[in-house]
Design an enzyme around this catalytic site. Structure first.
Site, PDB file in Angstrom:
ATOM      1  N   MET A 131       0.228  -1.371   0.189  1.00  0.00           N
ATOM      2  CA  MET A 131       0.064   0.072   0.351  1.00  0.00           C
ATOM      3  C   MET A 131       0.576   0.786  -0.155  1.00  0.00           C
ATOM      4  SD  MET A 131      -2.660   1.534   3.245  1.00  0.00           S
ATOM      5  CE  MET A 131      -1.294   0.233   4.688  1.00  0.00           C
ATOM      6  N   SER A 143       3.392  -7.197   2.218  1.00  0.00           N
ATOM      7  CA  SER A 143       2.349  -6.175   2.992  1.00  0.00           C
ATOM      8  C   SER A 143       1.051  -6.420   2.107  1.00  0.00           C
ATOM      9  CB  SER A 143       2.297  -4.564   2.864  1.00  0.00           C
ATOM     10  OG  SER A 143       1.712  -4.144   3.948  1.00  0.00           O
ATOM     11  N   GLN A 144       0.401  -5.839   1.997  1.00  0.00           N
ATOM     12  CA  GLN A 144      -0.956  -6.242   1.177  1.00  0.00           C
ATOM     13  C   GLN A 144      -0.227  -6.790   0.498  1.00  0.00           C
ATOM     14  OE1 GLN A 144      -3.438  -2.995   1.113  1.00  0.00           O
ATOM     15  NE2 GLN A 144      -3.188  -1.968  -1.206  1.00  0.00           N
ATOM     16  N   ASP A 160       6.559  -4.739  14.094  1.00  0.00           N
ATOM     17  CA  ASP A 160       5.250  -4.038  13.250  1.00  0.00           C
ATOM     18  C   ASP A 160       4.950  -2.895  13.968  1.00  0.00           C
ATOM     19  OD1 ASP A 160       4.116  -3.698  11.198  1.00  0.00           O
ATOM     20  OD2 ASP A 160       4.295  -5.074  10.271  1.00  0.00           O
ATOM     21  N   HIS A 191       7.648  -2.852  10.080  1.00  0.00           N
ATOM     22  CA  HIS A 191       7.347  -3.257   9.367  1.00  0.00           C
ATOM     23  C   HIS A 191       7.672  -3.304   7.436  1.00  0.00           C
ATOM     24  CE1 HIS A 191       3.672  -4.716   6.637  1.00  0.00           C
ATOM     25  NE2 HIS A 191       3.400  -3.609   5.821  1.00  0.00           N
TER      26      HIS A 191
END
Ligand SMILES: *[C@@H]1O[C@H](CO)[C@@H](O)[C@H](O)[C@H]1NC(C)=O
Ligand SMILES: *[C@@H]1O[C@H](CO)[C@@H](O)[C@H](O)[C@H]1NC(C)=O
Ligand SMILES: *[C@@H]1O[C@H](CO)[C@@H](O)[C@H](O)[C@H]1NC(C)=O
Ligand SMILES: *[C@@H]1O[C@H](CO)[C@@H](O)[C@H](O)[C@H]1NC(C)=O
Length: 295
Positions: A29, A103-104, A221, A277
């Site tokens: 993202m 990530s996503q 994270d 993250h």
């Protein structure tokens, strides 16, 4: 003449098998396919460490601005269809590819494995993916507070309203442990790929076709709440003080996705990085990820 032909065939065969398998990347993202500071660095690293693989960094849309914006606002199911067509039509992937999601992008590539088995995915590497969703939006990537506040407003307005579901990517993996029933009914993406609506046999059959599922969790994270989601853990229903790990979840115990089978065959690798993250070093990536991309 005959031996000449044989040599040519051997040479061309050698060229065909000399590279490591193709690699498909899906960015996170606030990022894009082609940011020199993020995926650009990864692509360079892959090229240094592996013998000339074909690398496809997915761009969702016709340019980088669209790609970035689609990471927030393009219905994820439409993104999966779009990427499936792209992979299908790429001749360089026809023999199979390794997938790395950031990530996503991690849960999106899992949806690709489950819904789009051709061309075949070999290893699926999820780096900080949110496989049980998120409940919180503590920090914005790319430091754009305008977008960040807008997304928070929409999630507050009603993550499970159909307007929000259809237009906000982060709502499509928003998982409210105080509203499990609503989440199951209304989530147009995560509840579907996690078999919480109707059971889709193909999702299990297809996911079982991959070789290994590599799940990276970031122990510090500050972006993903709860970060256990990166290993398929999530809050107990109505209780954010308690995490149910994958092996105690009904997804696993009822083996709705084949994760129990894969785990018993040691095909799920639970990796950790003691950082924030996506904040891994080149050396960490070389030691932990490169081995899964070599053949
Ligand atoms: C396939 O790979 C070759 C060699 O890397 C490249 O020249 C070609 O453009 C690729 N094809 C597609 C559709 O990207
Ligand atoms: C943040 O995003 C908004 C909406 O896309 C855009 O108008 C604005 O220019 C961005 N701000 C920064 C600092 O990039
Ligand atoms: C969680 O809370 C909701 C709303 O208060 C309630 O309907 C539901 O039965 C609870 N679930 C469990 C497992 O306690
Ligand atoms: C929530 O989980 C915590 C930690 O396991 C536990 O101490 C607490 O009793 C639970 N709360 C409820 C309402 O079940």
């Amino acid at each position: 003449m005959l031996s000449y032909v044989v040599i040519i065939i051997c040479l061309s065969h050698a060229i065909l098998i000399s590279g490591s398998p193709p690699i498909v990347l899906w960015h996170g993202m606030g990022d894009s396919c082609c940011n020199p500071l993020s995926l650009g660095t990864i692509i360079k690293l892959l090229k240094r460490q592996l013998p000339g693989p074909y690398i496809l960094s997915l761009r969702i849309g016709s340019n980088i601005v669209e790609d970035t914006s689609n990471g927030f606002f393009m219905n994820v199911n439409h993104q999966i269809d779009y990427v499936c067509k792209l992979l299908n039509s790429d001749e360089n992937l026809s023999q199979g590819y390794h997938a790395i999601g950031f990530s996503q992008g991690g849960q999106f590539l899992r949806a690709i494995a489950q819904r789009c088995p051709n061309p075949p995915m070999l290893n699926l590497i999820s780096i900080g993916g949110q496989h049980q969703g998120v409940f919180g939006f503590p920090r914005c990537p790319g430091d754009n507070e305008t977008i960040c506040n807008y997304i928070r407003d929409l999630l507050r307005f009603g993550a499970y309203e159909s307007f929000v579901q259809n237009h906000l990517v982060q709502a499509e993996y928003w998982h409210d442990p105080h509203k499990e029933a609503t989440y199951r009914k209304a989530s147009i993406f995560l509840a579907d790929i996690n078999q919480e609506q109707t059971f889709n046999e193909a999702y299990k059959t297809n996911l079982l076709k991959i070789r290994n599922l590599i799940l990276v969790k970031f122990l510090r994270d500050t972006m993903v709440t709860p970060h256990e989601s990166e290993h398929f853990g999530f809050y107990e229903e109505n209780n954010t003080s308690k995490i149910i790990p994958l092996r105690e979840s009904s997804l696993y115990l009822n083996d709705l996705l084949g994760l129990k089978i894969m785990d018993e065959q040691s095909r799920i690798k639970f990796l950790e990085s003691d950082t924030d993250h996506l904040q891994f070093t080149d050396q960490w990536f070389i030691d932990n990820i490169i081995p899964y991309l070599q053949d």
